[in-house]
Design a protein around this motif. Structure first.
Motif, mmCIF file in Angstrom:
data_model
loop_
_atom_site.group_PDB
_atom_site.id
_atom_site.type_symbol
_atom_site.label_atom_id
_atom_site.label_comp_id
_atom_site.label_asym_id
_atom_site.label_seq_id
_atom_site.Cartn_x
_atom_site.Cartn_y
_atom_site.Cartn_z
ATOM 1 N N UNK A 146 0.580 -1.073 -0.021
ATOM 2 C CA UNK A 146 0.164 0.062 0.090
ATOM 3 C C UNK A 146 0.935 1.269 0.047
ATOM 4 N N UNK A 147 1.889 1.246 0.879
ATOM 5 C CA UNK A 147 2.897 2.580 1.047
ATOM 6 C C UNK A 147 3.559 2.642 -0.248
ATOM 7 N N UNK A 148 3.818 1.512 -1.071
ATOM 8 C CA UNK A 148 4.662 1.875 -2.490
ATOM 9 C C UNK A 148 3.692 2.293 -3.425
ATOM 10 N N UNK A 149 2.481 1.613 -3.453
ATOM 11 C CA UNK A 149 1.574 1.977 -4.346
ATOM 12 C C UNK A 149 1.064 3.456 -4.248
ATOM 13 N N UNK A 150 0.800 3.754 -3.151
ATOM 14 C CA UNK A 150 0.600 5.199 -2.864
ATOM 15 C C UNK A 150 1.530 6.228 -3.279
ATOM 16 N N UNK A 151 2.692 5.959 -2.920
ATOM 17 C CA UNK A 151 3.976 6.478 -3.424
ATOM 18 C C UNK A 151 3.796 6.926 -4.675
ATOM 19 N N UNK A 152 3.815 5.907 -5.438
ATOM 20 C CA UNK A 152 3.786 5.931 -7.016
ATOM 21 C C UNK A 152 2.516 6.490 -7.758
ATOM 22 N N UNK A 153 1.437 6.597 -6.883
ATOM 23 C CA UNK A 153 0.135 7.328 -7.617
ATOM 24 C C UNK A 153 0.526 8.643 -7.280
ATOM 25 N N UNK A 154 1.079 8.823 -6.191
ATOM 26 C CA UNK A 154 0.987 10.455 -6.061
ATOM 27 C C UNK A 154 2.162 11.115 -6.488
ATOM 28 N N UNK A 155 3.190 10.516 -6.972
ATOM 29 C CA UNK A 155 4.465 11.053 -7.656
ATOM 30 C C UNK A 155 4.565 10.759 -9.147
ATOM 31 N N UNK A 156 3.252 10.798 -9.851
ATOM 32 C CA UNK A 156 3.338 10.857 -11.278
ATOM 33 C C UNK A 156 2.638 9.543 -11.964
ATOM 34 N N UNK A 157 2.203 8.693 -11.136
ATOM 35 C CA UNK A 157 1.498 7.350 -11.550
ATOM 36 C C UNK A 157 2.361 6.520 -12.114
ATOM 37 N N UNK A 158 3.570 6.242 -11.461
ATOM 38 C CA UNK A 158 4.426 5.186 -12.103
ATOM 39 C C UNK A 158 3.883 3.796 -11.864
ATOM 40 N N UNK A 159 3.775 3.106 -12.805
ATOM 41 C CA UNK A 159 3.683 1.432 -12.698
ATOM 42 C C UNK A 159 4.357 0.920 -11.544
ATOM 43 N N UNK A 160 3.881 0.185 -10.759
ATOM 44 C CA UNK A 160 4.500 -0.538 -9.721
ATOM 45 C C UNK A 160 4.300 -2.005 -9.708
ATOM 46 N N UNK A 161 5.383 -2.719 -9.806
ATOM 47 C CA UNK A 161 5.597 -4.243 -9.744
ATOM 48 C C UNK A 161 6.099 -4.754 -8.414
ATOM 49 N N UNK A 162 5.587 -5.705 -7.784
ATOM 50 C CA UNK A 162 5.981 -6.493 -6.705
ATOM 51 C C UNK A 162 6.778 -7.739 -7.284
ATOM 52 N N UNK A 163 8.061 -7.831 -7.193
ATOM 53 C CA UNK A 163 8.804 -9.047 -7.807
ATOM 54 C C UNK A 163 9.573 -9.887 -6.896
ATOM 55 N N UNK A 164 9.947 -11.228 -7.631
ATOM 56 C CA UNK A 164 10.760 -11.945 -6.847
ATOM 57 C C UNK A 164 11.735 -12.617 -7.827
ATOM 58 N N UNK A 165 13.047 -12.158 -7.856
ATOM 59 C CA UNK A 165 13.740 -12.781 -8.886
ATOM 60 C C UNK A 165 14.264 -14.072 -8.535
ATOM 61 N N UNK A 166 13.988 -14.457 -7.146
ATOM 62 C CA UNK A 166 14.359 -15.946 -6.831
ATOM 63 C C UNK A 166 13.170 -16.726 -7.307
ATOM 64 N N UNK A 167 11.931 -16.300 -7.152
ATOM 65 C CA UNK A 167 10.744 -17.243 -7.782
ATOM 66 C C UNK A 167 10.105 -16.863 -8.904
ATOM 67 N N UNK A 168 10.938 -15.903 -9.514
ATOM 68 C CA UNK A 168 10.573 -15.655 -10.918
ATOM 69 C C UNK A 168 9.114 -14.816 -10.992
ATOM 70 N N UNK A 169 8.564 -14.195 -9.989
ATOM 71 C CA UNK A 169 7.109 -13.651 -9.673
ATOM 72 C C UNK A 169 7.346 -12.132 -10.569
ATOM 73 N N UNK A 170 6.603 -12.028 -11.539
ATOM 74 C CA UNK A 170 6.303 -10.599 -12.026
ATOM 75 C C UNK A 170 7.533 -10.247 -12.731
ATOM 76 N N UNK A 171 8.535 -10.937 -12.813
ATOM 77 C CA UNK A 171 9.716 -10.285 -13.508
ATOM 78 C C UNK A 171 9.666 -9.961 -14.969
ATOM 79 N N UNK A 172 9.231 -10.905 -15.774
ATOM 80 C CA UNK A 172 9.051 -10.722 -17.267
ATOM 81 C C UNK A 172 7.979 -9.629 -17.488
ATOM 82 N N UNK A 173 6.641 -9.483 -16.480
ATOM 83 C CA UNK A 173 5.819 -8.575 -16.667
ATOM 84 C C UNK A 173 6.197 -7.095 -16.491
ATOM 85 N N UNK A 174 7.264 -6.890 -15.242
ATOM 86 C CA UNK A 174 7.624 -5.786 -15.234
ATOM 87 C C UNK A 174 8.545 -5.096 -16.303
#
Ligand SMILES: Nc1nc2c(ncn2[C@@H]2O[C@H](COP(=O)(O)OP(=O)(O)OP(=O)(O)O)[C@@H](O)[C@H]2O)c(=O)[nH]1
Ligand SMILES: [Mg+2]
Length: 188
Positions: free
Chosen positions: A123-151
């Motif tokens: 929530x904290x990270x998403x809020x900051x991204x929204x309030x500072x220009x609407x940057x896309x935010x991805x939570x990733x894990x290089x270890x588990x390969x989660x969301x890496x390609x998507x980002x």
């Protein structure tokens, strides 16, 4: 028929140890090393991919996050199409550093999603991204390969959508010497 490919340059920025090299290695080689050495200077790898029917050569620049290498990064911002600002969700300080970017960010990555002890909430990270220009935010894990390609793919999509993609087109069989240099194509 001429086959056209876009050459896009993205740069991974963020504190030492947040997982920038691991994200690049996971994405390009589908490998993870739990005892990776800190990056010294700057390294890059290329990856070919297709995004929404566009062939793209993605050049990924991986910078050294440790403080003593900070000055080395500056020349590599130039000509970057997109910055991937990376912090690790178990390190508050790395999020504070992302919140003070030296150059324009584009996509923000909260890495090490697999860890159990978080210091930065989604929530904290998403809020900051929204309030500072609407940057896309991805939570990733290089270890588990989660969301890496998507980002990485989101970064490519944003660049292709935000710029006249013809500026990047590299005809593989001809070079148009009348083409003007890019005026303001880079974000960093
Ligand atoms: N649990 C977990 N560990 C990770 C993850 N990504 C990276 N690591 C580990 O964190 C450590 C640092 O990762 P690096 O990829 O070297 O970090 P870096 O951002 O490139 O660091 P510098 O090169 O110093 O800037 C390594 O031991 C990795 O194995 C992840 O998603 N989950
Ligand atoms: Mg590294």
């Amino acid at each position: 028929m001429t086959t056209k490919s876009s050459l896009l340059k993205v740069i991974l920025l963020g504190d030492g140890g947040v997982g920038k090299s691991s994200l690049m290695n996971r994405y390009v080689s589908n490998k993870f090393d739990s005892h990776l050495f800190h990056t010294i200077g700057v390294e890059f790898l290329n990856k070919e991919l297709e995004v929404d029917g566009h062939m793209v050569t993605l050049q990924i620049w991986d910078t050294a996050g440790q403080e003593r290498f900070r000055s080395l990064r500056t020349p590599f911002y130039r000509g970057s199409d997109c910055c991937l600002l990376t912090f690790s969700v178990d390190d508050n300080q790395s999020f504070a550093d992302v919140r003070n970017p030296e150059k324009c960010p584009f996509v923000v990555l909260g890495n090490k999603l697999d860890v159990t002890e978080r210091q930065v909430s989604m929530e904290e990270a998403q809020r900051w991204c929204q309030e500072n220009g609407g940057y896309p935010y991805f939570e990733t894990s290089a270890k588990d390969a989660t969301n890496v390609s998507a980002a990485f793919e989101e970064a490519v999509r944003r660049v292709l959508a935000s710029e006249d993609s013809a500026e990047h087109l590299l005809p593989t069989d001809t070079i148009d010497i009348r083409r003007k240099p890019r005026s303001n194509g880079s974000c960093c």
